[in-house]
Design an enzyme around this catalytic site. Structure first.
Site, PDB file in Angstrom:
ATOM      1  N   ASP A 153      -6.062 -17.570  22.860  1.00  0.00           N
ATOM      2  CA  ASP A 153      -4.633 -17.287  22.899  1.00  0.00           C
ATOM      3  C   ASP A 153      -4.185 -16.850  21.502  1.00  0.00           C
ATOM      4  O   ASP A 153      -4.655 -17.391  20.505  1.00  0.00           O
ATOM      5  CB  ASP A 153      -3.853 -18.538  23.346  1.00  0.00           C
ATOM      6  CG  ASP A 153      -2.446 -18.199  23.824  1.00  0.00           C
ATOM      7  OD1 ASP A 153      -2.041 -17.025  23.687  1.00  0.00           O
ATOM      8  OD2 ASP A 153      -1.759 -19.093  24.333  1.00  0.00           O
ATOM      9  N   GLU A 158       8.143 -20.288  25.210  1.00  0.00           N
ATOM     10  CA  GLU A 158       7.235 -21.101  24.391  1.00  0.00           C
ATOM     11  C   GLU A 158       8.016 -22.134  23.569  1.00  0.00           C
ATOM     12  O   GLU A 158       9.008 -22.695  24.035  1.00  0.00           O
ATOM     13  CB  GLU A 158       6.351 -20.193  23.534  1.00  0.00           C
ATOM     14  CG  GLU A 158       5.501 -19.262  24.426  1.00  0.00           C
ATOM     15  CD  GLU A 158       4.432 -18.495  23.678  1.00  0.00           C
ATOM     16  OE1 GLU A 158       3.756 -19.074  22.835  1.00  0.00           O
ATOM     17  OE2 GLU A 158       4.275 -17.291  23.970  1.00  0.00           O
TER      18      GLU A 158
HETATM   19  C1  BGC Z   1       4.347 -11.875  21.377  1.00  0.00           C
HETATM   20  C2  BGC Z   1       4.104 -12.807  22.533  1.00  0.00           C
HETATM   21  C3  BGC Z   1       3.326 -13.976  22.055  1.00  0.00           C
HETATM   22  C4  BGC Z   1       4.015 -14.641  20.881  1.00  0.00           C
HETATM   23  C5  BGC Z   1       3.205 -15.764  20.352  1.00  0.00           C
HETATM   24  C6  BGC Z   1       5.079 -12.605  20.292  1.00  0.00           C
HETATM   25  O1  BGC Z   1       5.333 -11.769  19.210  1.00  0.00           O
HETATM   26  O2  BGC Z   1       4.995 -10.735  21.765  1.00  0.00           O
HETATM   27  O3  BGC Z   1       3.394 -12.196  23.551  1.00  0.00           O
HETATM   28  O4  BGC Z   1       3.127 -14.860  23.092  1.00  0.00           O
HETATM   29  O5  BGC Z   1       4.339 -13.720  19.856  1.00  0.00           O
HETATM   30  O6  BGC Z   1       3.802 -16.441  19.282  1.00  0.00           O
HETATM   31  C1  BGC Z   2       0.938 -17.296  25.147  1.00  0.00           C
HETATM   32  C2  BGC Z   2       0.083 -16.845  26.281  1.00  0.00           C
HETATM   33  C3  BGC Z   2       0.154 -15.352  26.428  1.00  0.00           C
HETATM   34  C4  BGC Z   2      -0.197 -14.705  25.119  1.00  0.00           C
HETATM   35  C5  BGC Z   2      -0.137 -13.199  25.142  1.00  0.00           C
HETATM   36  C6  BGC Z   2       0.688 -16.513  23.903  1.00  0.00           C
HETATM   37  O1  BGC Z   2       1.582 -16.854  22.892  1.00  0.00           O
HETATM   38  O2  BGC Z   2       0.702 -18.665  24.898  1.00  0.00           O
HETATM   39  O3  BGC Z   2       0.486 -17.480  27.455  1.00  0.00           O
HETATM   40  O4  BGC Z   2      -0.706 -14.937  27.442  1.00  0.00           O
HETATM   41  O5  BGC Z   2       0.688 -15.154  24.119  1.00  0.00           O
HETATM   42  O6  BGC Z   2       1.155 -12.747  25.155  1.00  0.00           O
END
Ligand code: BGC
Ligand code: BGC
Length: 829
Positions: free
Chosen positions: A316, A517
């Protein structure tokens, strides 16, 4: 001597071997071997081996690197031949939120063509594109957006779930994308977690059944149209225990026993992997303090060796960088633990690629592990037909843009909305509405598709969208209009509730604003903790003699006793997505009844955040499985509104004690330009920071401000903490400090100052009057920061020190202490 040493070595060896054997015995008594629907086939394995023998080390490592579209060009793809790539939440082709399906296909096509072009890297292995289609193809304008998982859990209908997943697969295939990072199979045990809505339930039973259904819907059935032209690869995520962290902390620490890890948190893997999910995403969280990305026992011994998963494990979002001893640029430990693909957004992919190659050459990573990882990646690609399917733009569904958000797809979503609604209260049969009544529709969720869709909606956080970003979608108001128009009744929309014509009944739609998140982490479940706008509106309408129906939009159950009391009927609508019409379908007397039942218990108090329906001492307000229908004659009585303010639930928040506690990191800044500190001495033109000893080794920090512009040390994390329990309960920021020299310069302590500190509390003066060159404990009343505008609901940085002057001081033991009885050394009341 020699004899002794041999015996010692032998017994040590025996000890290691037997401890290992005991661990494997324990493993086998807990974890089953799964009967996975997709079997190994000789033809596939032969094709994989034939490819593998011809690959160079560089080509192999490139298969293991997954960069993000904002950080690579098509030329990078041609040069390196990455095995896969992704677009993160809110990341679009050409950085254009309004990219058309054609733009998505064009990018997929060029990346694919560059990957099979062997002119620079000698490789013709097709790449694959992964995306977060977590409630429909949610990064694409115009896609059908389904209710978030929490609502689907309430519907408890695996067949419907499979249909949703196959619609999602089709819309994804239209854009030429191969791979979907869903389903999330977290079993959520604490509603404070900001990702609660990504979970189907607090209980593994629904999660297990759903996981299989989603995987079948996305990939097709193993014995039917498995990974055919209308299907995509799916990912069961996040392995393992993401829903069970302490305090519901996103990316936090799971302390479950191994038996509970299996019984509660792994059931989605039992369901999804048995159905044949080809990929698993490693989780950000730790298990007993160890990050999953580096946890060989779970990634390899349990998941692959014991359960028999033969697909690939993807990381991830730079999750490998959080493993102890690793950085985003380097993490042999993760590969050795069993990670097959690094998710490597940002520019660090290049260093990661070179470092990984070097680690194989220096044998830090065994060649056999690389071969195993690449074999798994290729196996998935062969099974997905990537070597046989035409290029993304030529696949059967590619470019059939009419499929994106088409009527039949939206109908499936609308049905899901209908089935996900849970009726919590319906005193005196206030619902259903009759379209002949005169109805007021109010609340900021009434005509707001962005709000009703939550996070992971076009943008990552789901913020910044307006109704025009959802062509073809329906707000809740749109559905009401249709329902009322049919019957010829009266409907007035007034978001703030100030009606022109007094209605018979008011429906107020309100709830949480979108988040994703860790941005959604809370410290308790009280809804409208700081601002009672909606509660006041409900009460005002009531006082006007109007019946009130609440439609509550939220990513989790929340403590809403005052709102329940102020409503005649109350509907938990979760985050329904783009088909807001499904709400009116059920609320009006159309013959469609409520079907939804709580898949999460509903809290009886703001601090009742941990859910556990298996525990008889756990008494929620509405139990798991609760949900009224139009047949129920049950009355919900007046509920207590008193908040039980239990100081024992509040413990000090330790920020620096010896080390800076995770997830905070230390930065130094010079006039707002920051750098991450990852060594014991760091400096810029304005500040030097070094690790020193106070009581034990390296338990304090020394800061030397040079008087050369604004220098700062900032302790910060990427996601904010909700610290209102501290600020509302006489909390103090406490730390030890020793002033060495100050030259009359001011030194400030500040909170949330990450983008340039300018406010704060001066400490050089109080420290020098207490006596320089001695340690003192300082406690600063949190209200000092509150008065300066710090939002304690979202604290990214709980501590920073800055100065423009020339000063030197030591600090240690930084914590935030609640319920401070003695008077703080710096008070602002
Ligand atoms: C991304 C997300 C990702 C996240 C993680 C964002 O900038 O676009 O997809 O899950 O950062 O911190
Ligand atoms: C998230 C994932 C996601 C990934 C890609 C991460 O921050 O935890 O669930 O698939 O970003 O966007």
């Amino acid at each position: 001597m020699t004899v002794k040493r041999t015996t010692l070595t032998l017994s040590l060896l025996l000890g290691v071997c037997c401890a290992q054997a005991a661990q494997l015995n324990q493993r086998d008594s807990i974890w089953p071997q799964l009967n996975i629907a997709v079997k190994k086939s000789t033809a596939v394995e032969q094709q994989v081996e034939a490819l593998l023998v011809k690959m160079t080390l560089a080509q192999k490592v490139a298969q293991m690197i997954q960069p993000e579209i904002r950080s690579i060009s098509v030329d990078d793809m041609r040069r390196y031949g990455f095995g896969s790539y992704l677009n993160g939440g809110g990341s679009f082709p050409n950085n254009n939120k309004h990219a058309t399906p054609q733009d998505w296909i064009a990018l997929a096509e060029s990346m694919y063509q560059a990957s099979i072009d062997d002119s620079l890297d000698g490789s013709t292995i097709p790449t694959m594109w992964g995306t977060d289609a977590v409630h429909g193809h949610n990064n694409v304008i115009g896609a059908t957006l389904f209710p978030h998982n929490i609502g689907l859990g309430a519907a408890n209908n695996p067949q419907l779930i499979e249909a949703i997943a196959s619609v999602t697969a089709r819309e994804v295939m239209v854009t030429g994308i191969d791979w979907v990072f869903a389903p999330t199979v977290a079993v959520v045990r604490d509603d404070r977690w900001g990702r609660t809505y990504e979970g189907y339930s607090e209980d593994p039973e629904i999660v297990k059944a759903y996981s299989a259904a989603i995987v079948n819907g996305l990939q097709g059935r193993a014995d039917k149209d498995f990974l055919s032209d209308t299907r995509v690869i799916s990912t069961v995520k996040h392995f393992l225990g993401d829903g069970g962290t302490e305090k519901g902390d996103d990316q936090g620490n799971n302390l479950a026993s191994e038996a509970d890890l299996f019984r509660l948190h792994a059931q989605g893997y039992v369901g999804g992997l048995t159905a044949g999910a080809q990929t698993v995403m490693a989780s950000f969280n730790s298990w007993h303090g160890e990050k999953l990305h580096g946890k060989k026992y779970l990634l390899t011994d349990v998941l692959k060796d014991r359960m028999g998963f033969d697909g690939l494990v993807v990381g991830d979002w730079n999750g490998h960088g959080q493993v102890k001893g690793c950085s985003n640029q380097s993490c042999a430990k993760a590969v050795n633990a069993g990670l097959d693909i690094f998710m490597a957004p940002g520019d660090e992919w290049k260093a990661l690629y070179h470092n990984t190659i070097a680690q194989v050459k220096s044998k830090v990573i065994p060649q056999s592990r690389i071969d195993n990882a690449v074999r798994r990646i290729l196996r998935v690609k062969v099974r997905a037909g990537l070597f046989d399917k035409p290029s993304p733009a030529k696949r059967p569904l590619a470019g059939k843009t009419a499929l994106i958000g088409n009527k039949a797809h939206r109908q499936v979503a609308r049905q899901a909305v209908q089935e996900s609604l849970v009726l919590l209260k319906n005193n005196q049969q206030t619902l259903p509405l009759s379209a002949k009544q005169s109805i007021l529709l109010a609340g900021d969720g009434a005509d707001n598709i962005g709000k009703q869709s939550g996070g992971w909606t076009i943008t990552w956080q789901g913020t910044g969208n307006s109704n025009s970003d959802f062509p073809g979608g329906q707000s809740i108001y749109d559905g009401f209009k249709q329902a009322v128009a049919k019957a010829g009744g009266k409907l007035e929309l007034a978001i703030d509730g100030n009606y022109k014509h007094k209605p018979d009944i008011a429906v107020v739609v309100y709830g949480e604003d979108p988040y994703a998140e860790g941005n959604g982490d809370l410290d308790n479940l009280e809804y409208e903790r700081d601002d009672k706008t909606n509660l006041k509106l409900l009460q005002k309408l009531r006082a006007d003699g109007i019946k009130v129906v609440s439609v509550f939009l939220s990513g989790r159950p929340m403590w809403v006793n005052p709102h329940l009391n102020a409503s005649d009927a109350f509907v938990a609508a979760w985050l329904p997505g783009s088909e807001g019409g499904g709400i009116a379908d059920v609320l009006f007397d159309n013959g469609i009844d409520f079907k939804g039942k709580l898949s999460f218990s509903w809290p009886a108090a703001p601090h009742q955040t941990a859910v556990n329906r298996g525990d008889s001492s756990y008494q929620p307000l509405f139990a798991y499985g609760y949900g009224l229908t139009y047949q129920s004659k049950q009355t919900v009585k007046q509920l207590p509104e008193q908040i039980d303010n239990d100081p024992s639930s509040r413990t000090p928040l330790v920020i620096l004690q010896g080390t800076v506690k995770k997830p905070w990191q230390t930065y130094i800044a010079h006039d707002g330009k920051r750098q991450l500190v990852n060594s014991s001495v760091a400096s810029n033109a304005a500040i030097e920071l070094r690790t020193i000893d106070k009581v034990v080794q390296e338990d304090a920090r020394q800061l030397h401000f040079a008087g050369n512009g604004k220098g700062a040390m900032i302790i910060e994390q990427p996601f904010p903490d909700d610290l209102r329990d501290y600020s509302e309960n006489q909390g103090v920021l406490s730390f030890d400090a020793k002033l060495l020299t100050s030259n009359d310069s001011a030194v400030y302590v500040a909170m949330n100052c990450q983008w340039g500190c300018d406010k704060g509390v001066e400490i050089a003066n109080p420290l020098s009057s207490k006596g320089a060159e001695q340690w003192h404990n300082l406690t600063i009343d949190l209200s000092c920061f509150k008065q300066q505008g710090v939002d304690f609901a979202k604290v990214f940085s709980p501590f920073a020190l800055y100065s423009q002057g020339n000063a030197k001081l030591d600090i240690a033991n930084i914590q935030i202490i609640p319920d401070h009885k003695i008077s703080p050394s710096i008070s602002c009341r």
